[in-house]
Enzyme design. Sequence first.
Site, mmCIF file in Angstrom:
data_model
loop_
_atom_site.group_PDB
_atom_site.id
_atom_site.type_symbol
_atom_site.label_atom_id
_atom_site.label_comp_id
_atom_site.label_asym_id
_atom_site.label_seq_id
_atom_site.Cartn_x
_atom_site.Cartn_y
_atom_site.Cartn_z
ATOM 1 N N HIS A 12 21.241 75.236 29.181
ATOM 2 C CA HIS A 12 22.261 74.579 29.989
ATOM 3 C C HIS A 12 23.475 75.491 30.126
ATOM 4 O O HIS A 12 23.869 76.156 29.174
ATOM 5 C CB HIS A 12 22.687 73.256 29.348
ATOM 6 C CG HIS A 12 21.548 72.307 29.148
ATOM 7 N ND1 HIS A 12 21.064 71.509 30.149
ATOM 8 C CD2 HIS A 12 20.787 72.053 28.058
ATOM 9 C CE1 HIS A 12 20.059 70.786 29.697
ATOM 10 N NE2 HIS A 12 19.868 71.093 28.427
ATOM 11 N N THR A 191 31.407 77.570 29.000
ATOM 12 C CA THR A 191 30.460 78.665 29.124
ATOM 13 C C THR A 191 30.306 79.408 27.812
ATOM 14 O O THR A 191 31.186 79.391 26.944
ATOM 15 C CB THR A 191 30.916 79.652 30.218
ATOM 16 O OG1 THR A 191 32.233 80.130 29.879
ATOM 17 C CG2 THR A 191 30.960 78.977 31.579
ATOM 18 N N ASP A 192 29.153 80.091 27.667
ATOM 19 C CA ASP A 192 28.861 80.943 26.512
ATOM 20 C C ASP A 192 28.914 80.183 25.187
ATOM 21 O O ASP A 192 29.187 80.768 24.132
ATOM 22 C CB ASP A 192 29.825 82.140 26.453
ATOM 23 C CG ASP A 192 29.729 83.007 27.705
ATOM 24 O OD1 ASP A 192 28.596 83.213 28.186
ATOM 25 O OD2 ASP A 192 30.776 83.450 28.199
ATOM 26 N N ARG A 193 28.668 78.878 25.253
ATOM 27 C CA ARG A 193 28.692 78.034 24.046
ATOM 28 C C ARG A 193 30.062 78.022 23.360
ATOM 29 O O ARG A 193 30.183 77.663 22.194
ATOM 30 C CB ARG A 193 27.613 78.461 23.035
ATOM 31 C CG ARG A 193 26.190 78.256 23.535
ATOM 32 C CD ARG A 193 25.915 76.784 23.789
ATOM 33 N NE ARG A 193 24.531 76.504 24.118
ATOM 34 C CZ ARG A 193 24.069 76.371 25.368
ATOM 35 N NH1 ARG A 193 24.900 76.545 26.395
ATOM 36 N NH2 ARG A 193 22.817 76.080 25.583
ATOM 37 N N MET A 194 31.101 78.399 24.087
ATOM 38 C CA MET A 194 32.462 78.343 23.543
ATOM 39 C C MET A 194 33.077 76.991 23.915
ATOM 40 O O MET A 194 34.082 76.903 24.621
ATOM 41 C CB MET A 194 33.291 79.514 24.069
ATOM 42 C CG MET A 194 32.788 80.868 23.595
ATOM 43 S SD MET A 194 32.949 81.057 21.791
ATOM 44 C CE MET A 194 34.729 81.280 21.666
#
Length: 214
Positions: A12, A191-194
């Site tokens: 995702h 975004t970027d799992r941040m």
Amino acid sequence: MDSASHLPGLRHSYEGEPLLESGMAADPVTQFALWFADAVGAGLPEPNAMVVATSSAGGRPSARTVLLKGFDERGFVFFTNYESRKGRDLGENPRACLLFPWHPIRRQVRVEGSVVRLPREDSSAYFHSRPYGSRIGAWASRQSAVVESREQLDVRFRELAERWPQDPPLPDFWGGFRVVPAEVEFWQGQTDRMHDRLRYRRTGGTWTLERLAP
């Protein structure tokens, strides 16, 4: 990790404005009301559906989906059979965690706190606002108990409907709980799992807002 345990393709990507401390309300209930309105406005099916996690006195966890029926500065309210598994858990260990999984709008809210029973008059007022069939169902189902068959449930329902054709009373074993929040976390995907995680934590009579690492 065994390769069979991977779930390929289930990735995702979250995009959107960051969740900043400066944009948050002074208290978590006000902030929850804002996000709840967003969930309703986005057309999410049953935005008041929440996962309620409990634990027995011996530490055995359990979770299930329940509908939120009200909230204010005192806490978050739901109704159930007091003799159900969650009812028994809360009788032994009156603490719970709630999770609102609003995935389509890349948000979730987690609430932790102590749990108290609602006054009987409050439970009665809500019970009598329910549809007739739901009130009979509350009597017919000894929630979480083993039953022999669906037919047994249907027979019990018909018997009780004959007994109370108009206005079944509030069962002694049914009513409301209020989760009194000690912590409320607001999660928003990035975004970027941040991901953004902002938590309100009750300290005395005030709320402290702090950011958690994703």
